[in-house]
Design an enzyme around this catalytic site. Structure first.
Site, PDB file in Angstrom:
ATOM      1  N   ASP A 147     -18.890 -20.755  -4.022  1.00 50.99           N
ATOM      2  CA  ASP A 147     -17.571 -20.304  -4.464  1.00 50.99           C
ATOM      3  C   ASP A 147     -17.596 -18.799  -4.730  1.00 50.99           C
ATOM      4  O   ASP A 147     -18.650 -18.226  -5.009  1.00 50.99           O
ATOM      5  CB  ASP A 147     -17.170 -21.024  -5.758  1.00 50.99           C
ATOM      6  CG  ASP A 147     -17.042 -22.523  -5.555  1.00 50.99           C
ATOM      7  OD1 ASP A 147     -16.803 -22.943  -4.408  1.00 50.99           O
ATOM      8  OD2 ASP A 147     -17.193 -23.268  -6.551  1.00 50.99           O
TER       9      ASP A 147
HETATM   10  N1  URA Z   1     -20.915 -26.369  -6.505  1.00 45.24           N
HETATM   11  C1  URA Z   1     -19.807 -25.708  -6.932  1.00 45.24           C
HETATM   12  O1  URA Z   1     -18.974 -26.261  -7.652  1.00 45.24           O
HETATM   13  N2  URA Z   1     -19.651 -24.436  -6.529  1.00 45.24           N
HETATM   14  C2  URA Z   1     -20.543 -23.764  -5.765  1.00 45.24           C
HETATM   15  O2  URA Z   1     -20.347 -22.606  -5.442  1.00 45.24           O
HETATM   16  C3  URA Z   1     -21.696 -24.474  -5.336  1.00 45.24           C
HETATM   17  C4  URA Z   1     -21.861 -25.770  -5.737  1.00 45.24           C
END
Ligand code: URA
Length: 245
Positions: free
Chosen positions: A109
């Protein structure tokens, strides 16, 4: 392989552009300018300089990036800059054509930091991203509320997310502080850590990926920096989860 072919294969532009750079005296091998674009070299392991910058020939590109917060893992980002802007142009352009350059192996993310792998080897990307491959990934999670034993038990026993009735469980879950957890996952569902923590009754405030398989993010790789993976790094990726202190 001719020097212009070597440069072309490493993302320095069209064959014409590469030949032009060589003829202008911008390319050196072993500290000596090579001005003839057709000069042959053994490509494997070749070290060369382009405008004073050191490069080494890589048949395929395998690299790690310490992803900083505030970057999207997309070639066409919607809100934040793309992680691909953190890489030099030749790495981004390797191979030419529509599917040029390296691609991230999965996505983090925008607000997640940590270890991200990139490659131009489609088979490697596919293998690493396949749910069947079960590569353990360790995430350091900072939660909004104090982490309790019950939450840990839930994460280990399995929580149900909204897109699948089958529970997903953490392969490991270790409390590291009042608000901190280390969570090991072997799948890669969309927003999986954030959704699992929410399903366990807490909320993710900060998320950092510390390792993939046995490969840990090196302490000396600052946020925003990248480096080539070595053969030893590649072997570690398939090894069991790295022990994070
Ligand atoms: N899980 C998440 O919620 N976000 C990420 O960036 C990676 C794994």
């Amino acid at each position: 392989m001719q020097l212009q072919e070597i440069l072309f294969s490493q993302g320095f532009g069209t064959r014409r552009v590469c030949a032009g750079m060589i003829q202008q005296g911008l390319v050196s091998v072993d500290g000596r300018v090579v001005a003839d674009a057709s000069t042959p070299f053994e490509a494997d392991g070749l070290a060369f300089q382009v405008q004073g910058v050191d490069w080494e020939f890589h048949e395929n590109a395998y690299l790690m990036l310490h992803k900083p917060a505030g970057y999207e893992c997309s070639q066409k980002p919607s809100t934040y800059p793309s992680i691909y802007t953190l890489l030099p142009a030749p790495v981004r352009q390797r191979g030419g054509g529509a599917a040029a350059g390296v691609q991230a192996v999965g996505r983090l993310d925008q607000d997640t930091t940590g270890l991200l792998l990139l490659s131009d080897d489609g088979k490697f990307i596919h293998r690493m991203s396949s749910p069947r491959h079960h590569v353990p990934k360790v995430y350091e999670v900072t939660c909004k509320h104090a982490v309790g034993d019950k939450q840990v038990q839930k994460l280990l026993a399995g929580v149900v997310l909204d897109d699948d009735p089958k529970p997903v469980r953490a392969a490991a879950c270790v409390v590291k502080g009042d608000l901190q957890l280390s969570l090991t996952l072997t799948e890669g569902k969309y927003h999986q850590v954030k959704r699992m923590i929410a399903a366990a009754g807490n909320r993710v405030e900060m998320l950092h990926r510390a390792s993939i398989g046995g490969l840990a993010l090196p302490a000396d790789l600052a946020a925003g920096q990248w480096r080539w993976l070595t053969a030893a790094d590649l072997a570690l990726i398939s090894a069991p989860a790295a022990k994070i202190a």
